[in-house]
Design a protein around this motif. Structure first.
Motif, PDB file in Angstrom:
ATOM      1  N   PRO A 200     -33.824  71.229  12.695  1.00  0.00           N
ATOM      2  CA  PRO A 200     -32.511  71.036  12.064  1.00  0.00           C
ATOM      3  C   PRO A 200     -31.425  71.919  12.677  1.00  0.00           C
ATOM      4  O   PRO A 200     -30.283  71.473  12.869  1.00  0.00           O
ATOM      5  CB  PRO A 200     -32.772  71.405  10.599  1.00  0.00           C
ATOM      6  CG  PRO A 200     -34.226  71.142  10.400  1.00  0.00           C
ATOM      7  CD  PRO A 200     -34.863  71.552  11.695  1.00  0.00           C
ATOM      8  N   ALA A 201     -31.762  73.173  12.981  1.00  0.00           N
ATOM      9  CA  ALA A 201     -30.778  74.073  13.589  1.00  0.00           C
ATOM     10  C   ALA A 201     -30.364  73.577  14.972  1.00  0.00           C
ATOM     11  O   ALA A 201     -29.170  73.594  15.323  1.00  0.00           O
ATOM     12  CB  ALA A 201     -31.355  75.489  13.681  1.00  0.00           C
ATOM     13  N   THR A 202     -31.330  73.118  15.755  1.00  0.00           N
ATOM     14  CA  THR A 202     -31.017  72.613  17.094  1.00  0.00           C
ATOM     15  C   THR A 202     -30.189  71.340  17.014  1.00  0.00           C
ATOM     16  O   THR A 202     -29.255  71.138  17.795  1.00  0.00           O
ATOM     17  CB  THR A 202     -32.311  72.358  17.883  1.00  0.00           C
ATOM     18  OG1 THR A 202     -33.138  73.518  17.855  1.00  0.00           O
ATOM     19  CG2 THR A 202     -31.998  71.998  19.329  1.00  0.00           C
ATOM     20  N   ALA A 203     -30.526  70.459  16.079  1.00  0.00           N
ATOM     21  CA  ALA A 203     -29.762  69.220  15.901  1.00  0.00           C
ATOM     22  C   ALA A 203     -28.312  69.527  15.542  1.00  0.00           C
ATOM     23  O   ALA A 203     -27.379  68.884  16.053  1.00  0.00           O
ATOM     24  CB  ALA A 203     -30.412  68.356  14.817  1.00  0.00           C
ATOM     25  N   TRP A 204     -28.111  70.507  14.659  1.00  0.00           N
ATOM     26  CA  TRP A 204     -26.746  70.899  14.282  1.00  0.00           C
ATOM     27  C   TRP A 204     -25.993  71.423  15.503  1.00  0.00           C
ATOM     28  O   TRP A 204     -24.809  71.093  15.708  1.00  0.00           O
ATOM     29  CB  TRP A 204     -26.809  71.960  13.192  1.00  0.00           C
ATOM     30  CG  TRP A 204     -25.465  72.430  12.739  1.00  0.00           C
ATOM     31  CD1 TRP A 204     -24.638  71.830  11.826  1.00  0.00           C
ATOM     32  CD2 TRP A 204     -24.768  73.606  13.196  1.00  0.00           C
ATOM     33  NE1 TRP A 204     -23.480  72.562  11.680  1.00  0.00           N
ATOM     34  CE2 TRP A 204     -23.537  73.650  12.496  1.00  0.00           C
ATOM     35  CE3 TRP A 204     -25.080  74.611  14.100  1.00  0.00           C
ATOM     36  CZ2 TRP A 204     -22.620  74.671  12.704  1.00  0.00           C
ATOM     37  CZ3 TRP A 204     -24.159  75.631  14.301  1.00  0.00           C
ATOM     38  CH2 TRP A 204     -22.951  75.646  13.612  1.00  0.00           C
ATOM     39  N   LEU A 205     -26.651  72.219  16.323  1.00  0.00           N
ATOM     40  CA  LEU A 205     -26.000  72.759  17.522  1.00  0.00           C
ATOM     41  C   LEU A 205     -25.663  71.658  18.524  1.00  0.00           C
ATOM     42  O   LEU A 205     -24.594  71.684  19.150  1.00  0.00           O
ATOM     43  CB  LEU A 205     -26.909  73.804  18.183  1.00  0.00           C
ATOM     44  CG  LEU A 205     -27.002  75.160  17.488  1.00  0.00           C
ATOM     45  CD1 LEU A 205     -28.067  76.026  18.157  1.00  0.00           C
ATOM     46  CD2 LEU A 205     -25.650  75.870  17.502  1.00  0.00           C
ATOM     47  N   VAL A 206     -26.567  70.681  18.681  1.00  0.00           N
ATOM     48  CA  VAL A 206     -26.300  69.560  19.589  1.00  0.00           C
ATOM     49  C   VAL A 206     -25.081  68.790  19.118  1.00  0.00           C
ATOM     50  O   VAL A 206     -24.183  68.452  19.914  1.00  0.00           O
ATOM     51  CB  VAL A 206     -27.524  68.634  19.688  1.00  0.00           C
ATOM     52  CG1 VAL A 206     -27.171  67.321  20.398  1.00  0.00           C
ATOM     53  CG2 VAL A 206     -28.661  69.334  20.434  1.00  0.00           C
ATOM     54  N   ASP A 207     -25.003  68.491  17.831  1.00  0.00           N
ATOM     55  CA  ASP A 207     -23.856  67.762  17.290  1.00  0.00           C
ATOM     56  C   ASP A 207     -22.566  68.552  17.464  1.00  0.00           C
ATOM     57  O   ASP A 207     -21.527  68.004  17.863  1.00  0.00           O
ATOM     58  CB  ASP A 207     -24.071  67.460  15.807  1.00  0.00           C
ATOM     59  CG  ASP A 207     -24.983  66.268  15.586  1.00  0.00           C
ATOM     60  OD1 ASP A 207     -25.045  65.391  16.462  1.00  0.00           O
ATOM     61  OD2 ASP A 207     -25.623  66.209  14.525  1.00  0.00           O
ATOM     62  N   ARG A 208     -22.611  69.826  17.144  1.00  0.00           N
ATOM     63  CA  ARG A 208     -21.402  70.658  17.223  1.00  0.00           C
ATOM     64  C   ARG A 208     -20.916  70.757  18.662  1.00  0.00           C
ATOM     65  O   ARG A 208     -19.708  70.660  18.922  1.00  0.00           O
ATOM     66  CB  ARG A 208     -21.690  72.045  16.659  1.00  0.00           C
ATOM     67  CG  ARG A 208     -20.444  72.904  16.498  1.00  0.00           C
ATOM     68  CD  ARG A 208     -20.751  74.132  15.665  1.00  0.00           C
ATOM     69  NE  ARG A 208     -19.581  74.979  15.491  1.00  0.00           N
ATOM     70  CZ  ARG A 208     -18.618  74.771  14.615  1.00  0.00           C
ATOM     71  NH1 ARG A 208     -18.680  73.721  13.821  1.00  0.00           N
ATOM     72  NH2 ARG A 208     -17.584  75.597  14.518  1.00  0.00           N
TER      73      ARG A 208
END
Length: 226
Positions: A200-208
């Motif tokens: 989830p943390a990596t997905a948030w960073l990819v989106d941001r």
């Protein structure tokens, strides 16, 4: 409002709930790491679960070995390549990035934790957390997030799909690792929770990061038109 080049890999409906699960999973990883730091023996729960899966016949051992191969470098690289290709064919570049970044960060975190925790099995092999379980869970989580976004699922249905997929993948690979004697059951739990914390943390960073790039490209386009 800026037009995005691709849908988010972390569906907005799941951000809060997945964030909470990620925090809880991280706490479990840390707690188990402290509990079994520098240990070389199975705990009480480990011994009971080991007895339950002990004695798997030759056919089941072949299944376990096949599962284990999917977590080895050659098998894992093949799975990642196939998944990235599928994401690109579906025109979802963010998901393709998350496949590589998410699985890489998860396995890297598991590898670092092994060194920090120092739990060993079989002649000093570092065991906590299980990298195979972490990888299998991470890749499945990415696929479940992609399916949630494409199907437009709400928070309840989306969380059910994501957690069920993670549980099935983690249980399957975890069983293989325990059946082969490669890991303690608590190593498997640690690997599963590592993926739940990292993805989830990596997905948030990819989106941001992708959103910022989209904004910069849009701003550059407006300046060129002036």
């Amino acid at each position: 409002m800026t037009r995005r080049s691709a849908p988010a890999v972390l569906p907005p409906s799941l951000r809060v709930w997945l964030g909470l699960h990620a925090v809880l999973a991280a706490l479990v990883v840390v707690a188990l790491g402290f509990l079994y730091a520098d240990d070389s023996q199975p705990g009480g729960a480990d011994a009971r679960i080991w007895r339950a899966v002990d004695g798997a016949g030759p056919a089941w051992r072949h299944v376990a070995l096949a599962m284990d191969f999917l977590g080895e470098p050659a098998g894992a690289a093949t799975l990642v390549l196939v998944t990235v290709t599928g994401c690109l064919l579906l025109r979802h570049p963010r998901a393709a990035v998350l496949v590589v970044a998410g699985t890489g960060m998860t396995v890297g975190t598991a590898t670092l934790l092994k060194v920090l925790v120092g739990r060993t099995i079989h002649d000093g092999n570092l065991s906590y957390p299980s990298g195979h379980t972490a990888f299998a869970t991470a890749l499945t989580l990415v696929l479940a997030l992609l399916a949630t976004g494409r199907l437009g699922l709400g928070s309840s249905a989306g969380m059910l799909l994501v957690l069920a997929a993670a549980l099935v993948a983690g249980a399957a690979m975890g069983w293989a690792q325990v059946a082969l004697g490669a890991h303690y059951p608590t190593d498997v739990l640690g690997g599963w929770c590592t993926a739940l914390a990292v993805i989830p943390a990596t997905a948030w960073l990819v989106d941001r990061t992708a959103d910022r790039l989209d904004d910069r490209m849009a701003d550059a386009g407006r300046w060129e038109r002036r």
